[in-house]
Design an enzyme around this catalytic site. Structure first.
Site, mmCIF file in Angstrom:
data_model
loop_
_atom_site.group_PDB
_atom_site.id
_atom_site.type_symbol
_atom_site.label_atom_id
_atom_site.label_comp_id
_atom_site.label_asym_id
_atom_site.label_seq_id
_atom_site.Cartn_x
_atom_site.Cartn_y
_atom_site.Cartn_z
ATOM 1 C CE1 TYR A 129 -3.687 -2.323 -0.260
ATOM 2 C CE2 TYR A 129 -2.858 -3.332 1.753
ATOM 3 C CZ TYR A 129 -3.699 -3.349 0.657
ATOM 4 O OH TYR A 129 -4.557 -4.401 0.464
ATOM 5 N NE ARG A 136 1.134 -6.299 9.857
ATOM 6 C CZ ARG A 136 0.228 -7.216 9.579
ATOM 7 N NH1 ARG A 136 -0.861 -6.890 8.934
ATOM 8 N NH2 ARG A 136 0.374 -8.467 9.988
ATOM 9 N NE ARG A 168 -4.381 -17.048 7.326
ATOM 10 C CZ ARG A 168 -3.603 -17.758 6.533
ATOM 11 N NH1 ARG A 168 -4.136 -18.508 5.608
ATOM 12 N NH2 ARG A 168 -2.281 -17.701 6.664
ATOM 13 C CB CYS A 172 -13.518 -19.770 10.941
ATOM 14 S SG CYS A 172 -12.416 -21.179 11.019
ATOM 15 C CD GLU A 209 -17.915 -42.902 11.806
ATOM 16 O OE1 GLU A 209 -18.574 -41.879 11.584
ATOM 17 O OE2 GLU A 209 -17.479 -43.662 10.903
ATOM 18 C CE LYS A 256 -6.079 -30.416 2.534
ATOM 19 N NZ LYS A 256 -7.162 -31.011 1.758
HETATM 20 C C1 LIG Z 1 -9.471 -11.332 5.779
HETATM 21 C C2 LIG Z 1 -8.133 -10.696 5.989
HETATM 22 C C3 LIG Z 1 -8.033 -9.325 5.894
HETATM 23 C C4 LIG Z 1 -6.790 -8.704 6.131
HETATM 24 N N1 LIG Z 1 -6.740 -7.348 6.158
HETATM 25 C C5 LIG Z 1 -5.576 -6.727 6.521
HETATM 26 C C6 LIG Z 1 -5.522 -5.339 6.755
HETATM 27 O O1 LIG Z 1 -6.528 -4.632 6.687
HETATM 28 N N2 LIG Z 1 -4.323 -4.798 7.075
HETATM 29 C C7 LIG Z 1 -3.200 -5.556 7.235
HETATM 30 O O2 LIG Z 1 -2.136 -5.023 7.549
HETATM 31 N N3 LIG Z 1 -3.233 -6.895 7.057
HETATM 32 C C8 LIG Z 1 -4.385 -7.500 6.732
HETATM 33 N N4 LIG Z 1 -4.436 -8.858 6.633
HETATM 34 C C9 LIG Z 1 -3.212 -9.640 6.897
HETATM 35 C C10 LIG Z 1 -3.169 -10.101 8.360
HETATM 36 O O3 LIG Z 1 -3.010 -9.011 9.232
HETATM 37 C C11 LIG Z 1 -2.017 -11.088 8.600
HETATM 38 O O4 LIG Z 1 -0.805 -10.430 8.386
HETATM 39 C C12 LIG Z 1 -2.090 -12.291 7.676
HETATM 40 O O5 LIG Z 1 -3.374 -12.855 7.711
HETATM 41 C C13 LIG Z 1 -1.055 -13.353 8.056
HETATM 42 O O6 LIG Z 1 -1.294 -13.834 9.338
HETATM 43 P P1 LIG Z 1 -1.961 -15.290 9.603
HETATM 44 O O7 LIG Z 1 -1.160 -16.272 8.827
HETATM 45 O O8 LIG Z 1 -1.861 -15.454 11.091
HETATM 46 O O9 LIG Z 1 -3.370 -15.205 9.116
HETATM 47 C C14 LIG Z 1 -5.653 -9.487 6.400
HETATM 48 C C15 LIG Z 1 -5.780 -10.868 6.479
HETATM 49 C C16 LIG Z 1 -6.998 -11.480 6.295
HETATM 50 C C17 LIG Z 1 -7.104 -12.972 6.440
HETATM 51 S S1 SF4 Z 2 -11.414 -20.411 7.120
HETATM 52 FE FE1 SF4 Z 2 -10.812 -20.731 9.260
HETATM 53 S S2 SF4 Z 2 -9.423 -22.491 9.181
HETATM 54 FE FE2 SF4 Z 2 -9.573 -21.698 7.099
HETATM 55 S S3 SF4 Z 2 -7.863 -20.247 6.965
HETATM 56 FE FE3 SF4 Z 2 -9.672 -19.071 7.517
HETATM 57 S S4 SF4 Z 2 -9.559 -18.968 9.737
HETATM 58 FE FE4 SF4 Z 2 -8.201 -20.612 9.105
#
Ligand SMILES: Cc1cc2nc3c(=O)[nH]c(=O)nc-3n(C[C@H](O)[C@H](O)[C@H](O)COP(=O)(O)O)c2cc1C
Ligand code: SF4
Length: 642
Positions: free
Chosen positions: A172, A220, A317, A362, A412, A430
């Site tokens: 950005y 960041r 996530r 999720c 089951e 996975k």
């Molecule tokens: C739905 C979604 C929206 C995101 N929006 C932003 C955001 O607005 N600003 C930002 O710096 N990172 C954003 N990210 C990145 C996350 O902050 C994070 O760096 C990234 O998901 C990696 O971390 P994780 O592997 O724990 O998910 C977003 C991530 C997701 C999944």
């Molecule tokens: S949907 Fe749920 S399990 Fe899949 S990546 Fe997103 S947070 Fe993780």
């Protein structure tokens, strides 16, 4: 296991955060077209604070309207936003969490249809994503933008926020200034590290001037941009030091850009994959460093903090998947943690299951994103509920109904729970899917569900159980269409490989069906020195997989020399291959030692017709063979409504 180091307080500047857990910026998908947080957005963030996250960072918030990246992005460009964002800071403070606003401008990643004006950036270079002509900001405009960032920060302070994060990552506007790929300026904002960093430096300094030196500022950045000419970790180390010199109080080390990808990484990236970058930066600064990237396991989180590889861990996530991740660790309830699989199916590529299912959620925890909507209400009438099938749908409905006070038993036929979802955990990378099933069974046990395995249910047995409610979640079986030469009883199915019934090694293998299961089975079999070919009548392989996962899976198949034949409709299965039509020509592919069928699945629901209970529900694949996301969502809704 007591992971006490994760719960040690830490200071960012003069602000004390109660533990090491950060929820990073993520778009909740529930903000309004008036650029405000909705009640659901606020409930969503508040749930993460209540679940134990010490520091919550908002999704990105626009400092000027022409900088929005998302049509509903929350605004900070005038004082009218203060009352709305104050509600969010209040909600987070109620749970003793701290909240920072992420200050954002999309720069050349803006699109005119959202902003109404031509995108502008450090240089007149179009984004490879949007291909819109970009205008170069004049030097005067850059100084004006610096002031806008600082004024936006001041508004968050007035709204009770504890600090801000200056968004210098992900390609950005600020990152565009930092990146040699996008900054070709010839004024004082380009040409050298110092100059490229000047925009960020002046923002940090001006925020401090307007908000006070004790108002914390996070910076960041992306440790790697994954694009030609983009920043590398060596650049990021320099920028982190410059950010510290400018007065930043901590560095948040992310990855990727909108163009180079890998801001959010698919499951093929290992948990904690980016922590080495945080560690390299930490070695070069003295302020706290926050690490992010697929951190989804308590032991991993603890190791990162205990070994000093980073000072705080940021869980994107994983915080979507389980808002209570910190509390569950603290209370030693780690078996109850919903562990993010990295699938990206409901958080990043947020396709709702139905019209009421909007915003972030999720796959394995559909309660995420429903904080203001879905509640556990104890049942007024306790019912005896019999669930047939312990796949994800059966287990999900069972624990939810039991938690609400029903008497629930699950039957089951196999000796282990999980159904086909368990097999989906078998291909490389996975493994985290296995934890979903472990979590569901843990919750079933906790809430008193009786789990019976090795139990082949028949209509007679089912009727004799006298359930008030019967839930059929018997899953699906492989689809075996009437293709000439297909030996229905003897053919090898992808599931036979994944469940370990058949071991195929050192062979020439043909897989019929290039959906996700076929492709993942190919990858799995590549590990046994097989030569694999896949055919599919569609033009695209694994076409239903989410975009990013699909791209990596295709790279991995290519790396394993898997040959892929699209547009190939099988006419006949031969002893050592197939006859098929490809692009209107008949082709024969032979010389194979083994042919495997991966042509999808069909609902398996043998019991419904003969049931005598008053209330009968068929859920998940037993109703229509689909993906787990739909099955789990449907099961959760039923569990809440019985
Ligand atoms: C739905 C979604 C929206 C995101 N929006 C932003 C955001 O607005 N600003 C930002 O710096 N990172 C954003 N990210 C990145 C996350 O902050 C994070 O760096 C990234 O998901 C990696 O971390 P994780 O592997 O724990 O998910 C977003 C991530 C997701 C999944
Ligand atoms: S949907 Fe749920 S399990 Fe899949 S990546 Fe997103 S947070 Fe993780």
């Amino acid at each position: 296991m007591k992971y006490t180091n994760l719960f040690e307080p830490i200071n960012i500047g003069q602000l004390t955060i109660k533990n090491r857990f950060v929820m990073p910026a993520m778009d909740s998908g529930t903000t309004t077209s008036e650029h405000l947080f909705s009640d659901q957005s606020i409930a969503y963030f508040a749930a993460r604070a209540k679940g134990g996250f010490g520091l919550i960072i908002t999704e990105y918030m626009a400092v000027v309207p022409e900088g929005i990246g998302n049509p509903k992005e929350v605004g900070l460009w005038d004082d009218s936003f203060i009352p709305n964002i104050s509600k969010l800071s209040d909600a987070v403070h109620k749970s003793n969490g701290k909240i920072f606003a992420q200050l954002h401008h999309s720069g050349m990643m803006c699109v005119q249809k959202n902003t109404g004006v031509q995108p502008a950036g450090p240089s007149a270079i179009a984004s490879a994503n949007y291909l819109e002509p970009v205008r170069e900001y004049s030097t005067k405009e850059v100084y004006e933008l610096i002031e806008k960032f600082a004024q936006a920060a001041q508004r968050t302070k007035k709204a009770g926020f504890d600090g801000v994060e200056v968004h210098g990552a992900h390609g950005y506007l600020i990152a565009q200034f930092l990146s040699t790929a996008t900054n070709k300026r010839v004024d004082e904002f380009g040409g050298s590290y110092d100059n490229r960093f000047r925009f960020a430096r002046l923002i940090i300094q001006r925020v401090k001037t307007l908000c006070g030196n004790d108002f914390p500022v996070l910076f960041r950045l992306s440790a790697e941009e994954f694009m030609d000419g983009g920043c590398t970790i060596d650049d990021a180390i320099i920028y982190a030091s410059l950010a510290q010199d400018a007065g930043a109080d901590a560095i948040h080390v992310s990855t990727g850009t909108g163009v180079g990808g890998n801001i959010v990484t698919p499951l093929y990236f290992d948990p904690g994959f980016n922590i080495d970058n945080a560690t390299k930066i930490k070695a070069n600064v003295s302020i706290p460093v926050i690490g992010v990237g697929r951190i989804n396991d308590p032991a991993l989180a603890n190791q990162i903090i205990t070994s000093g590889r980073a000072d705080m861990i940021s869980l994107g996530r994983q915080s979507v998947c389980d808002p209570e991740f910190p509390n569950k660790i603290f209370e030693e309830r780690t078996d109850e943690i919903f562990k993010c699989t990295g699938c990206m199916q409901r958080c990043y590529y947020s396709k709702g299951y139905d019209e009421s299912d909007v915003g972030i959620s999720c796959m394995i925890n559909p309660f995420s994103g429903k904080e203001s909507d879905w509640k556990f209400i104890n049942t007024a009438v306790k019912k005896k509920i019999v669930v047939v099938g312990a796949g994800p749908a059966g287990l999900e409905v069972a624990w939810i109904a039991a938690k609400r006070g029903h008497d629930v038993s699950v039957y089951e036929k196999n000796s282990t729970p999980g159904g086909n979802y368990r097999l989906a955990a078998i291909p490389p990378k996975k493994q985290d899917l296995a934890k979903t099933i472990h979590t569901y069974t843990t919750l079933c046990k906790k809430h008193g569900v009786e789990l019976h395995y090795d139990y082949e249910m028949t209509s007679k047995k089912l009727n004799s159980l006298n359930g008030d409610v019967v839930i059929l979640s018997t899953g699906s079986t492989p689809l075996l269409p009437p293709i000439k030469g297909l030996q229905i009883d003897d053919c090898i199915k992808a599931n036979d490989i994944l469940d370990g019934t058949k071991v195929i090694a050192n062979q020439n293998v043909l897989i019929i069906g290039g959906g996700l299961v076929g492709c993942e089975t190919a990858e799995f079999l590549s590990g046994y020195h097989n030569n694999i070919s896949i055919v599919d009548m569609e033009s695209q392989f694994a076409k239903d997989a989410v975009k990013r996962s699909r791209a990596v899976l295709m790279e991995r198949l290519q790396h394993n020399n898997v040959s892929m034949y699209p547009n190939t409709k099988v006419l006949e299965i031969l002893k050592d291959g197939i006859k098929a039509i490809r692009d209107d020509n008949e082709v024969t592919m032979n010389g194979f030692d083994t042919v495997i069928i991966a042509l999808g699945s069909k609902a398996y629901n043998p019991l419904e017709e003969s049931i005598q209970a008053n209330e009968v529900y068929v859920i998940g694949d037993a109703k229509i063979a689909r993906d787990a996301k739909a099955a789990i969502y449907e099961a959760a809704k039923l569990g809440l409504s019985i």
